[in-house]
Design a protein around this motif. Structure first.
Motif: not given
Ligand SMILES: [Zn+2]
Ligand SMILES: [Zn+2]
Length: 327
Positions: A87-91, A279-281, A98-101
């Motif tokens: 995962l290199g980048h998300t918008c 996800t980053r988490q 926005r829903m932590q997904r």
């Protein structure tokens, strides 16, 4: 910098001299010290993923040292060891972000697929998506954690906390997740290509309670199963092996077609789900706990410029564990 470049799908990567790149706003440049080879790299090279980019530098299990920092980067320093994942980048603004997904982001960038990755002497990464790795553990041993480990971790969480866990396909991800599951006190049932006694023996050395052919019935019913192999036929087999209310998790980004199967295999609240990205988490959770788990990654190293050999060996199943490219 130099890199192994995929100029067209289904052609060998080519060792190429490229101009050095500078990190933009919010980015870092990372000198690559190790980069794992993932099954997804094979899908990229084979053009099996939608909207393939070319030329592209594959590789998304990157361990490196920061050697240039762009504007507005906080919390990272020169020389720091970091991991750069798939995962290199998300918008950050779509409904999924926005829903932590964010793993399902509508406008993602993926390392080594839609942005150049780590089969190179250096790479550019979005600083917010790189994980500080600290100084514990060797570069090579950490690389497979960045996708095989991370996607495996997410898959394991989604599989639930049942005790009897089946792992279909015992490659890089399963060899890590078997150790995580053992650390959690679960029993691991490892399924390999039929007749692959060597990999079955390998699984037992990592604590598997049972290891056998993927078409065998395990000695106990499974609470959950994770399918890491890219073989659709495994889906009905795994459904057959799980108990009522159990869950089958498909962990791969690509799979051959799933054959039709009787509804009775799904009946009684069995669940079939897939896992996409991370996800980053997930990364923070896994990498924080990984040192406690005593994970030993089994690795075979290749010089970066021999990436084609590593990919061929992965395709042919010529090593146990994970392949890692080094400069
Ligand atoms: Zn998004
Ligand atoms: Zn991967």
């Amino acid at each position: 910098m130099q890199a192994m470049v995929l100029n067209r799908p289904r052609t060998p990567l080519e060792w190429t001299d490229l101009p050095d790149r500078q990190p933009g706003q919010g980015q870092i440049r990372v000198k690559v010290v190790a980069c794992g080879v993932c099954r997804t790299d094979l899908h990229v090279v084979d053009g099996e993923l939608p909207d393939p980019r070319a030329p592209i530098i594959p590789g998304h299990e990157i361990v490196g040292r920061i050697d240039a920092i762009g504007a507005d980067v906080e919390g990272l320093s020169m020389g720091e060891r970091v991991g750069v994942p798939w995962l290199g980048h998300t918008c950050g603004v779509c409904p999924y972000c926005r829903m932590q997904r964010e793993n399902l982001c509508d406008h993602p960038v993926f390392t080594g697929y839609t942005r150049d990755g780590g089969f190179a002497t250096a790479t550019i990464a979005d600083a917010r998506f790189a994980f500080p790795l600290g100084e514990v553990g060797s570069d090579v041993s950490l690389a497979p954690l960045l996708c095989a480990g991370l996607i495996g971790w997410r898959s394991l969480a989604i599989a639930g906390d049942g005790k009897n866990l089946g792992l279909y396909g015992f490659g890089a991800a399963a060899h890590i997740i078997a150790q995580v599951a053992r650390w959690q006190g679960r029993s691991v049932f490892a399924f390999t290509r039929p007749g692959d006694a060597a990999t079955q023996a390998f699984a037992r050395t990592l604590g598997a309670a049972w290891a056998g052919d993927s078409d065998e019935t395990p000695p106990e019913q499974l609470d959950a199963a994770i399918i890491f192999a890219t073989v659709g036929e495994l889906v009905p087999r795994a459904l057959k092996a799980i108990r009522k209310g159990g869950r089958v998790v498909c962990a791969g980004i690509h799979m051959s077609d799933i054959p039709s199967f009787p509804y009775a295999l799904l009946w009684e609240e069995r669940q079939l789900v897939s896992v996409a990205n991370l996800t980053r988490q997930d990364g923070i959770d896994f990498l924080r706990q990984a040192p406690k788990m005593g994970i030993i990654t089994h690795t075979t190293t290749y010089p970066i410029r021999n990436a084609n050999v590593a990919l061929a060996d992965l395709r042919a199943g010529r090593f146990d564990g994970a392949a890692v490219l080094v400069p």
